[in-house]
Scaffold this active site. Structure first.
Site, PDB file in Angstrom:
ATOM      1  N   SER A 157       8.251  -2.843  12.589  1.00  0.00           N
ATOM      2  CA  SER A 157       7.179  -3.822  12.187  1.00  0.00           C
ATOM      3  C   SER A 157       7.389  -5.148  12.823  1.00  0.00           C
ATOM      4  CB  SER A 157       6.771  -4.105  10.719  1.00  0.00           C
ATOM      5  OG  SER A 157       6.317  -5.346  10.437  1.00  0.00           O
ATOM      6  N   HIS A 189       4.239  -1.252  14.499  1.00  0.00           N
ATOM      7  CA  HIS A 189       3.638  -1.269  13.146  1.00  0.00           C
ATOM      8  C   HIS A 189       3.201  -2.889  13.500  1.00  0.00           C
ATOM      9  CE1 HIS A 189       2.758  -0.258   9.024  1.00  0.00           C
ATOM     10  NE2 HIS A 189       3.044  -1.824   8.850  1.00  0.00           N
ATOM     11  N   ASP A 208       1.354  -5.690  10.762  1.00  0.00           N
ATOM     12  CA  ASP A 208       0.973  -6.142   9.694  1.00  0.00           C
ATOM     13  C   ASP A 208      -0.040  -7.350   9.742  1.00  0.00           C
ATOM     14  OD1 ASP A 208       2.663  -4.503   8.068  1.00  0.00           O
ATOM     15  OD2 ASP A 208       4.366  -5.351   8.765  1.00  0.00           O
ATOM     16  N   MET A 211      -2.625  -9.592   7.372  1.00  0.00           N
ATOM     17  CA  MET A 211      -2.330 -10.008   6.194  1.00  0.00           C
ATOM     18  C   MET A 211      -3.647 -11.224   6.039  1.00  0.00           C
ATOM     19  SD  MET A 211       1.350 -10.196   5.090  1.00  0.00           S
ATOM     20  CE  MET A 211       2.351  -8.740   5.248  1.00  0.00           C
ATOM     21  N   HIS A 227      -1.998  -2.221  10.271  1.00  0.00           N
ATOM     22  CA  HIS A 227      -1.815  -1.869   8.899  1.00  0.00           C
ATOM     23  C   HIS A 227      -2.760  -3.138   8.185  1.00  0.00           C
ATOM     24  CE1 HIS A 227       0.859  -2.086   4.882  1.00  0.00           C
ATOM     25  NE2 HIS A 227      -0.355  -1.857   4.523  1.00  0.00           N
ATOM     26  N   MET A 241      -3.732  -5.365   5.615  1.00  0.00           N
ATOM     27  CA  MET A 241      -3.920  -5.841   4.141  1.00  0.00           C
ATOM     28  C   MET A 241      -4.820  -7.241   3.816  1.00  0.00           C
ATOM     29  SD  MET A 241       0.189  -5.538   4.166  1.00  0.00           S
ATOM     30  CE  MET A 241       0.285  -5.656   5.870  1.00  0.00           C
ATOM     31  N   MET A 258       3.475   2.562   0.262  1.00  0.00           N
ATOM     32  CA  MET A 258       4.217   1.248   0.022  1.00  0.00           C
ATOM     33  C   MET A 258       5.287   1.420  -0.634  1.00  0.00           C
ATOM     34  SD  MET A 258       2.554  -0.747   2.289  1.00  0.00           S
ATOM     35  CE  MET A 258       3.929  -2.152   1.808  1.00  0.00           C
ATOM     36  N   ASP A 289       6.926   2.349   4.222  1.00  0.00           N
ATOM     37  CA  ASP A 289       6.795   1.088   4.686  1.00  0.00           C
ATOM     38  C   ASP A 289       7.413   0.142   3.569  1.00  0.00           C
ATOM     39  OD1 ASP A 289       6.368  -1.577   5.832  1.00  0.00           O
ATOM     40  OD2 ASP A 289       3.907  -1.338   5.785  1.00  0.00           O
TER      41      ASP A 289
HETATM   42  C1  DX5 Z   1       4.861  -5.462   3.893  1.00  0.00           C
HETATM   43  C2  DX5 Z   1       4.667  -5.088   5.218  1.00  0.00           C
HETATM   44  C3  DX5 Z   1       5.717  -4.404   5.786  1.00  0.00           C
HETATM   45  C4  DX5 Z   1       7.044  -5.204   6.141  1.00  0.00           C
HETATM   46  C5  DX5 Z   1       8.032  -4.424   6.061  1.00  0.00           C
HETATM   47  O1  DX5 Z   1       3.908  -6.369   3.258  1.00  0.00           O
HETATM   48  O2  DX5 Z   1       3.505  -4.129   5.226  1.00  0.00           O
HETATM   49  O3  DX5 Z   1       5.231  -3.571   6.927  1.00  0.00           O
HETATM   50  O4  DX5 Z   1       7.068  -5.801   7.297  1.00  0.00           O
HETATM   51  O5  DX5 Z   1       9.203  -5.273   6.170  1.00  0.00           O
HETATM   52  P1  DX5 Z   1      10.947  -4.908   5.795  1.00  0.00           P
HETATM   53  O6  DX5 Z   1      11.035  -3.679   6.748  1.00  0.00           O
HETATM   54  O7  DX5 Z   1      11.578  -5.934   6.001  1.00  0.00           O
HETATM   55  O8  DX5 Z   1      10.559  -4.515   4.279  1.00  0.00           O
HETATM   56 ZN    ZN Z   2       3.110  -2.718   7.045  1.00  0.00          ZN
END
Ligand code: DX5
Ligand code: ZN
Length: 215
Positions: free
Chosen positions: A7, A32, A34, A36, A65, A67, A136, A174
């Site tokens: 990620s 990946h 993320d 947000m 992903h 969010m 998650m 994840d």
């Molecule tokens: C969390 C994200 C993850 C995050 C994982 O909200 O969806 O993908 O980047 O980070 P680590 O591997 O550090 O927990």
């Molecule tokens: Zn993620």
């Protein structure tokens, strides 16, 4: 065969191209991303421009992903930007079936993510249509959190449905995934590990981070 999906949330964004090439060289299977929005989760990260930029740097499959609130309004721009897998959350997608269909109609893979408190059975009526389920193992929003062990039974349950129904669906975990927590997740049934901190912030470098996860 277990896949590793770094990620980029924990990448050094002043050197994004080098970081992407480093995970590629180290044998990452996908990347990946993320996304947000500061509403669905308490953090703001990146949007379609970053997906487009990374797409121009690598041939690895990119998973977005999402969010974000109202993900159905944005899946189109992320597909246009070059995402190969679109992952939406079950919790904020009332018309899940419609979103999944609209993604798959374009030949792009559709995934659904479940927060730690969301039970596996909410997927009963949609799992046959999915290319991927993301469980998650932290509350989404930040990298660097601790793996929540109580999601392991849910991973086993989702793996059970995939096997019982004879589906091709990938099962990904994840959050808080590292060399200590990955073995339990894999035994519970995941075939894709997402990791930000354990890859990009590994004290011995990215290649060692990926190697430790694989081992
Ligand atoms: C969390 C994200 C993850 C995050 C994982 O909200 O969806 O993908 O980047 O980070 P680590 O591997 O550090 O927990
Ligand atoms: Zn993620």
């Amino acid at each position: 065969m277990i896949q590793i999906s770094p990620s980029i949330l924990s990448a050094d964004f002043t050197r994004l191209a080098e970081e992407v090439r480093a995970v590629e060289r180290a044998g990452a299977d996908r990347i990946h991303i993320d996304v947000m929005d500061g509403r669905f989760v308490p953090n703001i990260s990146m949007g379609p421009f970053i997906v487009e930029a990374i797409d121009s740097l690598t041939d690895l499959p990119l998973e977005a992903h999402l969010m974000i609130e109202e993900p159905d309004r944005y899946v189109g721009v992320f597909m246009d930007a070059g995402a190969d897998v679109i992952i939406v959350h079950q919790e904020n997608t009332p018309h899940l079936h419609r979103v999944v269909q609209s993604v798959r109609e374009r030949g792009i893979q559709a995934g659904v993510a479940l927060n730690p408190a969301t039970p596996a059975h909410v997927l009963d009526e949609i799992i046959d249509e999915l290319d991927l389920v993301l469980v998650m193992s932290v509350n989404p929003g930040f990298s660097g959190q601790r793996f929540i062990d109580s999601v392991l039974p849910k991973i086993r349950q989702v793996r059970g449905s995939i096997t019982d129904r004879g589906l091709e669906c990938d099962l990904e975990v994840d959050g808080g995934v590292n060399a200590d927590t990955a073995p339990d997740a894999v035994s519970a049934g995941v075939n894709i590990l997402v990791a930000a901190t354990a890859v990009f912030k590994h004290p011995d470098g990215i290649a060692n981070g990926i190697r430790m996860l694989r081992e």
